[in-house]
Scaffold this motif. Sequence first.
Motif, PDB file in Angstrom:
ATOM      1  N   MET A   1       0.830  -1.172   0.000  1.00 31.12           N
ATOM      2  CA  MET A   1       0.000   0.000   0.000  1.00 31.12           C
ATOM      3  C   MET A   1       0.881   1.245   0.000  1.00 31.12           C
ATOM      4  N   GLN A   2       0.494   2.199  -0.779  1.00 25.41           N
ATOM      5  CA  GLN A   2       1.250   3.433  -0.843  1.00 25.41           C
ATOM      6  C   GLN A   2       0.667   4.448   0.129  1.00 25.41           C
ATOM      7  N   MET A   3       1.452   5.472   0.392  1.00 24.54           N
ATOM      8  CA  MET A   3       0.986   6.537   1.271  1.00 24.54           C
ATOM      9  C   MET A   3      -0.242   7.232   0.688  1.00 24.54           C
ATOM     10  N   TYR A   4      -0.283   7.302  -0.627  1.00 24.71           N
ATOM     11  CA  TYR A   4      -1.406   7.914  -1.334  1.00 24.71           C
ATOM     12  C   TYR A   4      -2.707   7.182  -1.011  1.00 24.71           C
ATOM     13  N   ASP A   5      -2.671   5.856  -1.019  1.00 25.81           N
ATOM     14  CA  ASP A   5      -3.864   5.060  -0.719  1.00 25.81           C
ATOM     15  C   ASP A   5      -4.310   5.242   0.724  1.00 25.81           C
ATOM     16  N   ILE A   6      -3.364   5.281   1.629  1.00 31.92           N
ATOM     17  CA  ILE A   6      -3.707   5.449   3.043  1.00 31.92           C
ATOM     18  C   ILE A   6      -4.363   6.807   3.278  1.00 31.92           C
ATOM     19  N   PHE A   7      -3.841   7.825   2.616  1.00 34.50           N
ATOM     20  CA  PHE A   7      -4.424   9.161   2.755  1.00 34.50           C
ATOM     21  C   PHE A   7      -5.878   9.175   2.301  1.00 34.50           C
ATOM     22  N   TRP A   8      -6.163   8.632   1.124  1.00 34.99           N
ATOM     23  CA  TRP A   8      -7.529   8.620   0.609  1.00 34.99           C
ATOM     24  C   TRP A   8      -8.453   7.794   1.489  1.00 34.99           C
ATOM     25  N   GLN A   9      -7.981   6.639   1.929  1.00 42.10           N
ATOM     26  CA  GLN A   9      -8.814   5.801   2.787  1.00 42.10           C
ATOM     27  C   GLN A   9      -9.103   6.486   4.118  1.00 42.10           C
ATOM     28  N   PHE A  10      -8.103   7.150   4.687  1.00 43.86           N
ATOM     29  CA  PHE A  10      -8.307   7.871   5.933  1.00 43.86           C
ATOM     30  C   PHE A  10      -9.294   9.015   5.735  1.00 43.86           C
ATOM     31  N   LEU A  11      -9.165   9.746   4.644  1.00 41.65           N
ATOM     32  CA  LEU A  11     -10.056  10.868   4.369  1.00 41.65           C
ATOM     33  C   LEU A  11     -11.499  10.403   4.201  1.00 41.65           C
ATOM     34  N   ILE A  12     -11.702   9.333   3.445  1.00 40.17           N
ATOM     35  CA  ILE A  12     -13.044   8.796   3.239  1.00 40.17           C
ATOM     36  C   ILE A  12     -13.637   8.302   4.567  1.00 40.17           C
ATOM     37  N   CYS A  13     -12.844   7.588   5.347  1.00 41.04           N
ATOM     38  CA  CYS A  13     -13.326   7.098   6.645  1.00 41.04           C
ATOM     39  C   CYS A  13     -13.644   8.247   7.598  1.00 41.04           C
ATOM     40  N   ALA A  14     -12.853   9.307   7.545  1.00 40.27           N
ATOM     41  CA  ALA A  14     -13.119  10.465   8.406  1.00 40.27           C
ATOM     42  C   ALA A  14     -14.459  11.098   8.063  1.00 40.27           C
ATOM     43  N   PHE A  15     -14.742  11.267   6.786  1.00 44.52           N
ATOM     44  CA  PHE A  15     -16.032  11.825   6.386  1.00 44.52           C
ATOM     45  C   PHE A  15     -17.180  10.897   6.776  1.00 44.52           C
ATOM     46  N   LEU A  16     -16.981   9.587   6.644  1.00 39.61           N
ATOM     47  CA  LEU A  16     -18.022   8.633   7.032  1.00 39.61           C
ATOM     48  C   LEU A  16     -18.297   8.687   8.533  1.00 39.61           C
ATOM     49  N   ILE A  17     -17.251   8.757   9.325  1.00 39.22           N
ATOM     50  CA  ILE A  17     -17.419   8.777  10.782  1.00 39.22           C
ATOM     51  C   ILE A  17     -18.084  10.076  11.222  1.00 39.22           C
ATOM     52  N   VAL A  18     -17.635  11.201  10.684  1.00 37.41           N
ATOM     53  CA  VAL A  18     -18.251  12.486  11.046  1.00 37.41           C
ATOM     54  C   VAL A  18     -19.723  12.502  10.641  1.00 37.41           C
ATOM     55  N   GLY A  19     -20.031  12.007   9.454  1.00 37.29           N
ATOM     56  CA  GLY A  19     -21.418  11.943   9.018  1.00 37.29           C
ATOM     57  C   GLY A  19     -22.262  11.052   9.902  1.00 37.29           C
ATOM     58  N   ALA A  20     -21.713   9.917  10.293  1.00 34.16           N
ATOM     59  CA  ALA A  20     -22.456   9.001  11.163  1.00 34.16           C
ATOM     60  C   ALA A  20     -22.697   9.612  12.535  1.00 34.16           C
ATOM     61  N   VAL A  21     -21.714  10.337  13.066  1.00 34.41           N
ATOM     62  CA  VAL A  21     -21.877  10.970  14.378  1.00 34.41           C
ATOM     63  C   VAL A  21     -22.966  12.042  14.322  1.00 34.41           C
ATOM     64  N   PHE A  22     -22.968  12.859  13.275  1.00 32.60           N
ATOM     65  CA  PHE A  22     -24.004  13.880  13.156  1.00 32.60           C
ATOM     66  C   PHE A  22     -25.387  13.252  12.998  1.00 32.60           C
ATOM     67  N   CYS A  23     -25.506  12.237  12.174  1.00 32.74           N
ATOM     68  CA  CYS A  23     -26.806  11.578  11.991  1.00 32.74           C
ATOM     69  C   CYS A  23     -27.275  10.923  13.290  1.00 32.74           C
ATOM     70  N   PHE A  24     -26.364  10.320  14.014  1.00 31.91           N
ATOM     71  CA  PHE A  24     -26.712   9.719  15.299  1.00 31.91           C
ATOM     72  C   PHE A  24     -27.163  10.784  16.294  1.00 31.91           C
ATOM     73  N   GLY A  25     -26.485  11.914  16.303  1.00 28.67           N
ATOM     74  CA  GLY A  25     -26.884  13.008  17.193  1.00 28.67           C
ATOM     75  C   GLY A  25     -28.277  13.519  16.877  1.00 28.67           C
ATOM     76  N   GLY A  26     -28.590  13.652  15.607  1.00 32.22           N
ATOM     77  CA  GLY A  26     -29.938  14.066  15.220  1.00 32.22           C
ATOM     78  C   GLY A  26     -30.991  13.048  15.628  1.00 32.22           C
ATOM     79  N   SER A  27     -30.650  11.773  15.519  1.00 27.44           N
ATOM     80  CA  SER A  27     -31.597  10.718  15.908  1.00 27.44           C
ATOM     81  C   SER A  27     -31.845  10.728  17.412  1.00 27.44           C
ATOM     82  N   VAL A  28     -30.793  10.952  18.179  1.00 28.54           N
ATOM     83  CA  VAL A  28     -30.954  11.033  19.635  1.00 28.54           C
ATOM     84  C   VAL A  28     -31.811  12.246  19.996  1.00 28.54           C
TER      85      VAL A  28
END
Length: 119
Positions: A1-28
């Motif tokens: 795996m290259q550093m480029y791949d890790i960066f993109w995967q981390f960025l995508i996961c960060a957006f997914l986690i932030v989105g999930a936290v906001f949606c969960f907060g709205g549901s609560v």
Amino acid sequence: MQMYDIFWQFLICAFLIVGAVFCFGGSVGLLRFPDIYCRMQALSKPVTLGIFNLIVAYILFLYYTDLGFSLKGILAIVFLIITVPLGSHMMVKASYRSGIPMWKESMVDELEKWNKKMQ
């Protein structure tokens, strides 16, 4: 795996986690808040930000996997940012005009002041 791949995967996961936290907060907020006015506040803002982040993660994923750029994702974000706050505002205003009571411990009724001034 290259550093480029890790960066993109981390960025995508960060957006997914932030989105999930906001949606969960709205549901609560939907489950915990006492009246429709508070619930609409809890639903419109965090869920809009949560879905925004999830769609950005989707767009980044498509770009990362060389499936192309998603114009549909951009349009979905634009319509989401325009329609969700506007729709929730209209539902709250309709609820207020229908006479749905506010929570008994509400401090201020700004619409009542505005309605008296307009009459």
